[in-house]
Design a protein around this motif. Structure first.
Motif, PDB file in Angstrom:
ATOM      1  N   MET A 146       0.824  -1.175   0.000  1.00  0.00           N
ATOM      2  CA  MET A 146       0.000   0.000   0.000  1.00  0.00           C
ATOM      3  C   MET A 146       0.874   1.245   0.000  1.00  0.00           C
ATOM      4  O   MET A 146       1.996   1.218   0.486  1.00  0.00           O
ATOM      5  N   ALA A 147       0.340   2.332  -0.465  1.00  0.00           N
ATOM      6  CA  ALA A 147       1.216   3.447  -0.769  1.00  0.00           C
ATOM      7  C   ALA A 147       1.396   4.418   0.376  1.00  0.00           C
ATOM      8  O   ALA A 147       2.105   5.393   0.251  1.00  0.00           O
ATOM      9  N   THR A 148       0.775   4.195   1.532  1.00  0.00           N
ATOM     10  CA  THR A 148       0.987   5.085   2.658  1.00  0.00           C
ATOM     11  C   THR A 148       1.773   4.347   3.719  1.00  0.00           C
ATOM     12  O   THR A 148       1.633   3.150   3.905  1.00  0.00           O
ATOM     13  N   ALA A 149       2.605   5.089   4.437  1.00  0.00           N
ATOM     14  CA  ALA A 149       3.522   4.453   5.362  1.00  0.00           C
ATOM     15  C   ALA A 149       2.811   3.698   6.471  1.00  0.00           C
ATOM     16  O   ALA A 149       3.375   2.795   7.071  1.00  0.00           O
ATOM     17  N   ARG A 209      -2.296  12.183  -9.927  1.00  0.00           N
ATOM     18  CA  ARG A 209      -3.508  12.444  -9.162  1.00  0.00           C
ATOM     19  C   ARG A 209      -4.552  11.388  -9.469  1.00  0.00           C
ATOM     20  O   ARG A 209      -4.658  10.915 -10.593  1.00  0.00           O
ATOM     21  N   PRO A 210      -5.355  11.001  -8.474  1.00  0.00           N
ATOM     22  CA  PRO A 210      -6.386  10.001  -8.715  1.00  0.00           C
ATOM     23  C   PRO A 210      -7.364  10.452  -9.792  1.00  0.00           C
ATOM     24  O   PRO A 210      -7.601  11.652  -9.975  1.00  0.00           O
ATOM     25  N   LEU A 211      -7.907   9.481 -10.502  1.00  0.00           N
ATOM     26  CA  LEU A 211      -8.941   9.757 -11.485  1.00  0.00           C
ATOM     27  C   LEU A 211     -10.148  10.371 -10.802  1.00  0.00           C
ATOM     28  O   LEU A 211     -10.677   9.811  -9.851  1.00  0.00           O
ATOM     29  N   PRO A 212     -10.612  11.544 -11.212  1.00  0.00           N
ATOM     30  CA  PRO A 212     -11.767  12.140 -10.553  1.00  0.00           C
ATOM     31  C   PRO A 212     -13.014  11.305 -10.764  1.00  0.00           C
ATOM     32  O   PRO A 212     -13.215  10.722 -11.819  1.00  0.00           O
ATOM     33  N   ILE A 213     -13.840  11.229  -9.734  1.00  0.00           N
ATOM     34  CA  ILE A 213     -15.105  10.525  -9.841  1.00  0.00           C
ATOM     35  C   ILE A 213     -16.053  11.350 -10.691  1.00  0.00           C
ATOM     36  O   ILE A 213     -16.346  12.498 -10.374  1.00  0.00           O
ATOM     37  N   ARG A 221      -3.948   5.349 -13.449  1.00  0.00           N
ATOM     38  CA  ARG A 221      -5.211   5.672 -12.774  1.00  0.00           C
ATOM     39  C   ARG A 221      -6.390   4.954 -13.419  1.00  0.00           C
ATOM     40  O   ARG A 221      -7.461   4.839 -12.811  1.00  0.00           O
ATOM     41  N   TYR A 222      -6.207   4.472 -14.632  1.00  0.00           N
ATOM     42  CA  TYR A 222      -7.283   3.741 -15.309  1.00  0.00           C
ATOM     43  C   TYR A 222      -7.170   2.228 -15.125  1.00  0.00           C
ATOM     44  O   TYR A 222      -7.968   1.483 -15.685  1.00  0.00           O
ATOM     45  N   VAL A 223      -6.171   1.776 -14.384  1.00  0.00           N
ATOM     46  CA  VAL A 223      -6.036   0.362 -14.048  1.00  0.00           C
ATOM     47  C   VAL A 223      -6.747   0.171 -12.712  1.00  0.00           C
ATOM     48  O   VAL A 223      -6.264   0.614 -11.669  1.00  0.00           O
ATOM     49  N   VAL A 224      -7.906  -0.477 -12.730  1.00  0.00           N
ATOM     50  CA  VAL A 224      -8.811  -0.435 -11.571  1.00  0.00           C
ATOM     51  C   VAL A 224      -9.225  -1.834 -11.117  1.00  0.00           C
ATOM     52  O   VAL A 224     -10.279  -2.008 -10.510  1.00  0.00           O
ATOM     53  N   TRP A 225      -8.385  -2.834 -11.365  1.00  0.00           N
ATOM     54  CA  TRP A 225      -8.715  -4.213 -11.014  1.00  0.00           C
ATOM     55  C   TRP A 225      -9.007  -4.379  -9.519  1.00  0.00           C
ATOM     56  O   TRP A 225      -9.747  -5.275  -9.122  1.00  0.00           O
ATOM     57  N   GLU A 260      -5.212   2.265  -9.566  1.00  0.00           N
ATOM     58  CA  GLU A 260      -3.898   1.809  -9.124  1.00  0.00           C
ATOM     59  C   GLU A 260      -3.118   2.922  -8.430  1.00  0.00           C
ATOM     60  O   GLU A 260      -2.203   2.644  -7.648  1.00  0.00           O
ATOM     61  N   THR A 261      -3.468   4.167  -8.663  1.00  0.00           N
ATOM     62  CA  THR A 261      -2.793   5.305  -8.053  1.00  0.00           C
ATOM     63  C   THR A 261      -3.307   5.618  -6.653  1.00  0.00           C
ATOM     64  O   THR A 261      -2.822   6.554  -6.020  1.00  0.00           O
ATOM     65  N   GLU A 262      -4.309   4.875  -6.184  1.00  0.00           N
ATOM     66  CA  GLU A 262      -4.828   5.090  -4.836  1.00  0.00           C
ATOM     67  C   GLU A 262      -4.546   3.876  -3.968  1.00  0.00           C
ATOM     68  O   GLU A 262      -4.092   2.835  -4.454  1.00  0.00           O
ATOM     69  N   SER A 263      -4.811   4.004  -2.675  1.00  0.00           N
ATOM     70  CA  SER A 263      -4.427   2.970  -1.717  1.00  0.00           C
ATOM     71  C   SER A 263      -5.622   2.484  -0.919  1.00  0.00           C
ATOM     72  O   SER A 263      -6.524   3.262  -0.601  1.00  0.00           O
ATOM     73  N   PRO A 264      -5.627   1.203  -0.553  1.00  0.00           N
ATOM     74  CA  PRO A 264      -6.695   0.693   0.311  1.00  0.00           C
ATOM     75  C   PRO A 264      -6.581   1.270   1.716  1.00  0.00           C
ATOM     76  O   PRO A 264      -5.477   1.440   2.239  1.00  0.00           O
ATOM     77  N   THR A 265      -7.711   1.574   2.311  1.00  0.00           N
ATOM     78  CA  THR A 265      -7.783   2.043   3.686  1.00  0.00           C
ATOM     79  C   THR A 265      -8.941   1.316   4.368  1.00  0.00           C
ATOM     80  O   THR A 265      -9.786   0.710   3.690  1.00  0.00           O
TER      81      THR A 265
END
Length: 513
Positions: free
Chosen positions: A1-4, A23-27, A446-450, A455-460
């Motif tokens: 994940m991308a945050t420490a 930057r994340p893909l805008p909704i 950002r368009y890879v969303v499997w 892909e540019t965002e992180s699970p929380t």
């Protein structure tokens, strides 16, 4: 994940950090109540269009669409024909299974990269009990619990259970690379012997066993073969998966028989209960340290046990069962030139960065390997179907129009169409291994969303993005690394299977340098 603060924070490839981070893909959705629209959300300038399509007559319409989806047209043609009919990538349809398994099969279909991301915005859509779509498998298959995949982030159990999975992942960091190399190295050796004896080797069956053995060893430090489970794990899991997913599958039976048996009624959970009890016994013993941590988090041991089992067997093993053959298929078909580039990158990084060993630093120094893995996840995502129920009236946009959605309506996205959107990707239907190299390639991530998110965002704990997102990307890269440390090139025969692709190796050319 991308945050420490989250496990596997170091797994992002070096070439996508710093100035290459995008930057994340805008909704692309706005709520209809303007007072609640965030300041950063701009009203759409696209023409407002009524959502085309219809659901047909009650009972008859869903049955007709189900037969089209499975038999008369097939999945991809089912969607393509309606895009042509309506002149829109957003339309209304029924989704299987319909009667008698789903109370309401009606959905709004999203088939482009612009509309699809609304499914990730849990402020706009609810993810309660929609993991498998318009129906939900019996909780008898998961120990009586609604496991994490079926929970909405607003539910109190969601955040603690997701934190538990983060703990599981962080707890196994040191074991991932050595256990992967041990397990998949043995798999490739056995495939060499099988090719020598028979002229071909089935990757799928060997991969199933290797995937389960690897996960058990890496996550829990246990070898299944040294337990009462033996080598039965993959077969039991595959059977268990069938009982959950049968309303969405075809097995090649005569259509009238298959539709009646699989798509109209539930397979009785009692038929797999004994097998599931064997899995449960293995996981109860193997994951005792993780269950201790769960109790400290306020999660009961039973609920934690069935969630850990589901995350390991359904989410991760199931993902590897689909993804790894897809990687072998795509890279195998790409040919010797790509194989040479990958082999050179892998061996150079291991030699110069890893000091002759496969290390995280060495893997991070392989941008082409990372791109090749991302491209496999783009072109053939392991989870094709995404659902969410609108929490409120909203307006979503495709590339060409805006559409009003009412609260309570079900949104459905077929991910392969969104990730193969020709308005976003050149040669969208082709596997292009170096697509994500460099700054321009990184912007496409950002368009890879499997993973149920970009892909540019992180699970929380507060979102529905896959807890093991970076773990999956890492093991996908490790598969490529292990392959090209051993071989200069390889050839495959490709077919189809119930879940994904069937891949048989016909040659493995040993490394010459």
């Amino acid at each position: 994940m991308a945050t420490a603060s989250l496990p596997f924070s170091a797994l992002q490839p070096l070439s996508y950090r710093g100035s290459h981070r995008v930057r994340p893909l805008p909704i692309t959705a706005t709520v209809s109540d303007k007072s609640s629209v965030p300041p950063s959300t701009k009203p759409s300038k696209l023409p407002l269009r009524k959502i085309p399509g219809d659901y047909g007559l009650p009972f008859v319409g869903p049955i007709r669409d189900r037969l089209d989806y499975f038999y008369f047209e097939g999945t991809e043609e089912f969607f393509k024909s309606r895009v042509r009919r309506y002149g829109s990538t957003v339309f209304r349809s029924n989704m299987p299974p319909g009667p008698f398994l789903a109370a309401d099969p009606r959905v709004i279909v999203l088939l482009d990269a612009a509309s699809f991301p609304v499914l990730f915005d849990t402020s706009l859509v609810e993810k309660r009990d929609v993991f498998t779509g318009t129906f939900m498998p019996s909780t008898s298959l998961t120990g009586g619990f609604r496991v994490l995949s079926y929970l909405d982030p607003s539910e109190p159990n969601h955040a603690p259970l997701k934190r538990l999975l983060f703990f599981l992942l962080s707890n196994c960091r040191g074991a991932v690379i050595p256990e992967f190399r041990r397990t998949y190295g043995a798999l490739f050796q056995s495939m060499e012997a099988e090719i020598a004896a028979k002229g071909r080797a089935d990757f799928g069956e060997g991969n199933d066993q290797a995937a389960f053995d690897f996960l058990a060893r890496a996550y829990f430090g246990r070898d299944p073969k040294e337990s009462a489970l033996g080598s039965d794990g993959p077969g039991i899991i595959t059977k268990w998966l069938l009982f959950q997913l049968s309303p969405l599958l075809t097995l090649g039976l005569p259509s009238y028989l298959e539709d009646f048996l699989l798509h109209s009624f539930r397979l009785p959970p009692a038929l797999v209960r004994g097998d599931y009890d064997r899995l449960t016994a293995f996981f109860r013993d193997a994951s005792s340290r993780i269950l201790d941590e769960a109790e400290q988090m306020g999660i009961s041991r039973d609920e934690a046990l069935h969630n850990i089992l589901f995350a390991t067997c359904f989410n991760t093993f199931g993902g590897m069962k689909i993804l790894f053959p897809a990687i072998m298929k795509s890279i195998g078909r790409a040919g010797a030139r790509l194989h040479g580039r990958l082999a050179e990158e892998v061996r150079t990084a291991v030699r110069e960065v890893g000091g002759g060993e496969v290390t995280m630093r060495a893997v991070e120094a392989m941008p082409l390997v990372a791109s090749a893995a991302y491209e496999a996840l783009r072109i053939e995502p392991p989870v094709a179907l995404q659902y969410g129920r609108a929490k409120r009236d909203l307006v979503l946009t495709s590339h060409d129009a805006a559409f009003e959605v009412r609260a309570g309506e079900m949104l459905f996205g077929y991910q392969p169409f969104a990730t193969r959107d020709s308005r976003v990707f050149d040669r969208a239907e082709e596997y292009v291994a170096d697509r994500f190299l460099g700054p321009e390639g990184a912007r496409l991530l950002r368009y890879v969303v499997w993973s149920n998110g970009p892909e540019t965002e992180s699970p929380t704990p507060e979102n529905k993005q896959c807890a093991g997102k970076d773990f999956v990307v890492l093991v996908a890269r490790l598969l490529i690394v292990e392959l090209f440390l051993r071989y200069d090139s390889f050839e495959v025969e490709v077919g189809t299977s119930t879940l994904g692709s069937s891949v048989k190796f016909t040659s493995l050319k040993k490394a010459t340098s």
